[in-house]
Scaffold this active site. Sequence first.
Site, mmCIF file in Angstrom:
data_model
loop_
_atom_site.group_PDB
_atom_site.id
_atom_site.type_symbol
_atom_site.label_atom_id
_atom_site.label_comp_id
_atom_site.label_asym_id
_atom_site.label_seq_id
_atom_site.Cartn_x
_atom_site.Cartn_y
_atom_site.Cartn_z
ATOM 1 N N CYS A 319 0.832 -1.200 0.000
ATOM 2 C CA CYS A 319 0.000 0.000 0.000
ATOM 3 C C CYS A 319 0.874 1.260 0.000
ATOM 4 O O CYS A 319 1.742 1.408 -0.849
ATOM 5 C CB CYS A 319 -0.956 -0.049 1.186
ATOM 6 S SG CYS A 319 -2.276 1.195 1.122
ATOM 7 N N LEU A 320 0.659 2.167 0.942
ATOM 8 C CA LEU A 320 1.426 3.400 1.017
ATOM 9 C C LEU A 320 2.920 3.127 1.161
ATOM 10 O O LEU A 320 3.754 3.897 0.670
ATOM 11 C CB LEU A 320 0.926 4.237 2.200
ATOM 12 C CG LEU A 320 1.715 5.482 2.597
ATOM 13 C CD1 LEU A 320 1.817 6.460 1.444
ATOM 14 C CD2 LEU A 320 1.063 6.141 3.802
#
Length: 581
Positions: A319-320
């Site tokens: 993800c991030l």
Amino acid sequence: MSDTAETVPGAAALWQDAIANIGRAMTEAARAPIPAAATRPFDPLALMRTVSDFAIGLGQHPQQLLEVQLQAAREWGDFWSRAFLPQAPGEKVRDRRFASPAWDENPYFRSLRDAYLLASKQIRAVAAVADRRDTPNAAMIDFLVDQYLNAIAPTNFAMTNPEVVRRTVATGGANLAQGFAHLIEDVAAGKGIVRRRTDPDAFVKGRTIAATPGSVVFQNDLFQLIQYDPATPDVAAEPLLYVPPLVNKFYMIDLQPRSSLVKWLVDQGRTVFVISWINPDERHRDMGVEQYVLDGIVTAIGEARKRSGADAVDLFSFCLGGTLVAVALAWLAAQGRQSEVNTATLIGSMVDFADMRDWSAFVHEAHLDALEGHLERQGFIDSTELQQLFATVRSNDLIWSSVVNHYLLDKAAPPSDLLYWFEDGARIPQAFLKSYNRGLLASNALKEKTGFSVGGVEIDLAAIATPIFLVALKDDHVSAWEAVYDGGRLFGGPVTFVLGGSGHNAGVINPPAANKHGYWTSDVRPDAAREWLAGAEKHDGSWWPAWDAWLSEHGTAKRVHARTPADAIEPAPGSYVSITH
């Protein structure tokens, strides 16, 4: 209903217990009144302006609106002509909210369901009529329509949910009284409704979850570096370093042993390092993307190389964390240091933010201004606020299903390692969110090359020659798989794209022994993601072994003696992962 209502012995005792719980909950609520929020991380006026603009937009398209209304009239005529007739074979509704057989078998509940689904389709058709040129406003209208339709579903109300009706008859209504007590408790806690989606005492970090043996071998103000104990006599020469997102703690990849990606990698003969970000507070308010990349990822790369004796590491991220890894790779390339990373794996990570689906509603100038004002007051966004945001985007799964179970059915929350991890959230500093939202999301800087820089170095993904293993998840609600696919074209080096089954979190935690979900591969990389999928090959089971084989193909094939953590600070999972205040 067609089936006989169940009988629950001791309904009087259930009522007695419910009344006691209501009294106790109300007493606790009176002792701790809910504090009023000084600021909000969004702009309520922007929502009102969006709705007003939407209404004006409808008026600008009278012909299309009339066509939608006429079509709706025809559909309702057809609906009522067959509403109470026997259901035709094969007409099954694929919606988990309506899984109970009573939704099919009972004409009353079947008609409620079908009327709701038809009205939902028609309301979305009306929303599509308005002027859609303003993308943030269009995304916000779609988001508000979805929230409204999710909230009014017949499954969410006691008299229109067959399971709740059955349970209420069986307990004499004690389930609803107990649910009211739960509601008072949750509201009084100040964290919103349905805060208990799973048993908070079901797991203990370091014992039953996040329990793979290892040690913290380095720490600074931003992170602890964990090195895991080897499980084989020798290991691959290239160590693995995991970069998690900031919004949740690292141990999604180290849940229960049977589903732990960390344990599986160690068992395959790999040296695994993991970054465990600190849960920031007001002291970290000035920590931005630059600090997390340089003092975080780049520092961790150096430590992992030093402690393993390896020339380069294999990065993997989620993800991030993957977005930050892409920024770090571009920074290393600009410094002539890209040889420090052998490969990089990005899972469910976006670098092209042109297609954010529901999340586009929040990348809105008014909301960004409101969020920055909110952050200025406390120096960070709280984990509860972040969880509420994620829950809103997946309201059927994370809000309304819990409303039904917790408040209407009075069902105990079952133990779930994944939900335990999800609810064990972390804060994000003010400077990080400001630099990330303004610098990356709003301007789509990594694609448009708008001059986003780290440490005075402009970030250019095309300069990255490092081999990339890019994993998207087919049902991902956070990082749409098509957007992840599109982002792969921005890297300058070779990219191997794999599409895993299931969603953003569950699709990652997919141990081979479970033989679930499946994945797709193809050596052809057309411009359109859907065209890629049409020509891709479906494989059964987990993508983990395919990734492990790819790592081996891109490594030196050398094996070295198993590396044992040295100079341990404390045992894994470390102390940063337990910071909650």
